[in-house]
Design an enzyme around this catalytic site. Structure first.
Site, PDB file in Angstrom:
ATOM      1  N   HIS A 167      15.486   4.978 -39.868  1.00 18.36           N
ATOM      2  CA  HIS A 167      15.505   5.840 -38.670  1.00 18.36           C
ATOM      3  C   HIS A 167      16.487   5.268 -37.629  1.00 18.36           C
ATOM      4  O   HIS A 167      17.300   5.997 -37.058  1.00 18.36           O
ATOM      5  CB  HIS A 167      14.078   5.923 -38.109  1.00 18.36           C
ATOM      6  CG  HIS A 167      13.921   6.732 -36.852  1.00 18.36           C
ATOM      7  ND1 HIS A 167      13.126   7.855 -36.788  1.00 18.36           N
ATOM      8  CD2 HIS A 167      14.431   6.564 -35.599  1.00 18.36           C
ATOM      9  CE1 HIS A 167      13.176   8.349 -35.549  1.00 18.36           C
ATOM     10  NE2 HIS A 167      13.961   7.581 -34.804  1.00 18.36           N
ATOM     11  N   GLU A 168      16.417   3.960 -37.427  1.00 18.12           N
ATOM     12  CA  GLU A 168      17.270   3.340 -36.394  1.00 18.12           C
ATOM     13  C   GLU A 168      18.739   3.301 -36.820  1.00 18.12           C
ATOM     14  O   GLU A 168      19.629   3.575 -36.013  1.00 18.12           O
ATOM     15  CB  GLU A 168      16.770   1.939 -36.038  1.00 18.12           C
ATOM     16  CG  GLU A 168      15.358   1.886 -35.455  1.00 18.12           C
ATOM     17  CD  GLU A 168      15.117   2.871 -34.317  1.00 18.12           C
ATOM     18  OE1 GLU A 168      16.054   3.189 -33.575  1.00 18.12           O
ATOM     19  OE2 GLU A 168      13.964   3.340 -34.188  1.00 18.12           O
ATOM     20  N   HIS A 205      20.333   6.521 -36.186  1.00 19.54           N
ATOM     21  CA  HIS A 205      20.752   6.687 -34.788  1.00 19.54           C
ATOM     22  C   HIS A 205      22.148   6.111 -34.571  1.00 19.54           C
ATOM     23  O   HIS A 205      22.992   6.729 -33.930  1.00 19.54           O
ATOM     24  CB  HIS A 205      19.808   5.927 -33.843  1.00 19.54           C
ATOM     25  CG  HIS A 205      18.613   6.717 -33.405  1.00 19.54           C
ATOM     26  ND1 HIS A 205      18.714   7.912 -32.735  1.00 19.54           N
ATOM     27  CD2 HIS A 205      17.289   6.467 -33.516  1.00 19.54           C
ATOM     28  CE1 HIS A 205      17.494   8.371 -32.464  1.00 19.54           C
ATOM     29  NE2 HIS A 205      16.610   7.514 -32.926  1.00 19.54           N
ATOM     30  N   CYS A 246      10.400  10.312 -32.028  1.00 15.27           N
ATOM     31  CA  CYS A 246      11.577   9.639 -31.485  1.00 15.27           C
ATOM     32  C   CYS A 246      11.537   9.654 -29.962  1.00 15.27           C
ATOM     33  O   CYS A 246      11.149  10.657 -29.355  1.00 15.27           O
ATOM     34  CB  CYS A 246      12.834  10.356 -31.985  1.00 15.27           C
ATOM     35  SG  CYS A 246      14.344   9.546 -31.471  1.00 15.27           S
TER      36      CYS A 246
HETATM   37 ZN   LIG Z   1      14.564   7.689 -32.809  1.00 18.12          ZN
END
Ligand SMILES: [Zn+2]
Length: 204
Positions: free
Chosen positions: A151-152, A155, A109
């Site tokens: 993953h995004e 976030h 990341c």
């Molecule tokens: Zn990330």
């Protein structure tokens, strides 16, 4: 606007980014912000060796990783294809379906330099989103693309990949100078770092 990545402890990484209205999205200012996010993934303001016009240096970025608290992420879905990119700007992305079948892939990341880990995620997902002009879409993503989008979207919901790794006391620690060695055989890597102070408990 030149954007900077937030440090791992920055509380903005733990905030949920709410949906944006069409009116806000279509404003000139917001379109400029999206251009700045694209500049960041392509490192267009970086004149060093990382500068690359064709292929983004960063395969995925959510706006809150650089302090823009809007529900926007950028992904390059041509993840493993050298010299070729498939950039999508996902506005208001929401995962509407996840397969029960999981995959385990290694993740890193932008906000957690030198930290890597194997993260279990659904192998297939459906995601709804708007493009930068407000047209709405639904996409099925499989394999690497599914991992990247999960993953995004994490976030944008205030979550980091280290929240999902098996043992945050033993995240993989890879210095930049060791990266090639690590890439050769990531499964045998034996340098670790304790990131448990940076993690947050989630319902998995
Ligand atoms: Zn990330």
């Amino acid at each position: 606007m030149t954007l900077k990545r937030l440090s791992p402890e920055d509380p903005r990484l733990r905030q949920v980014c709410e949906d944006m209205s069409l009116a806000e999205l279509r404003r000139k200012e917001m379109q400029k912000t999206i251009d700045s996010l694209l500049d960041f993934v392509f490192q267009r303001n970086n004149k060093g060796p990382a500068h690359n016009k064709k292929k983004p240096t960063i395969i995925g970025l959510s706006a809150n990783q650089v302090g823009v608290m809007k529900r926007i992420c950028i992904v390059d879905l041509a993840i493993r294809r050298k010299g070729y990119s498939e950039i999508h700007v996902l506005v208001n992305p929401h995962i509407t379906w996840r397969s029960k079948t999981m995959q385990l892939r290694k993740e890193g990341c932008v906000n957690l330099p030198n930290i890597w880990g194997y993260v279990p995620r659904s192998i297939k997902i459906d995601v709804s989103y708007l493009d930068r002009w407000g047209n709405s879409y639904e996409m099925r993503a499989v394999g690497w693309a599914a991992t990247l989008i999960q993953h995004e979207v994490d976030h944008l919901n205030g979550l980091l990949f280290i929240d999902r790794i098996e043992d945050p006391k033993k995240a993989l620690h890879v210095e930049e100078s060791d990266f090639l060695a690590y890439k050769k055989d990531p499964k045998k890597w034996d340098k670790y770092i304790d990131v448990s102070k940076l993690t947050r408990a989630i319902s998995k």
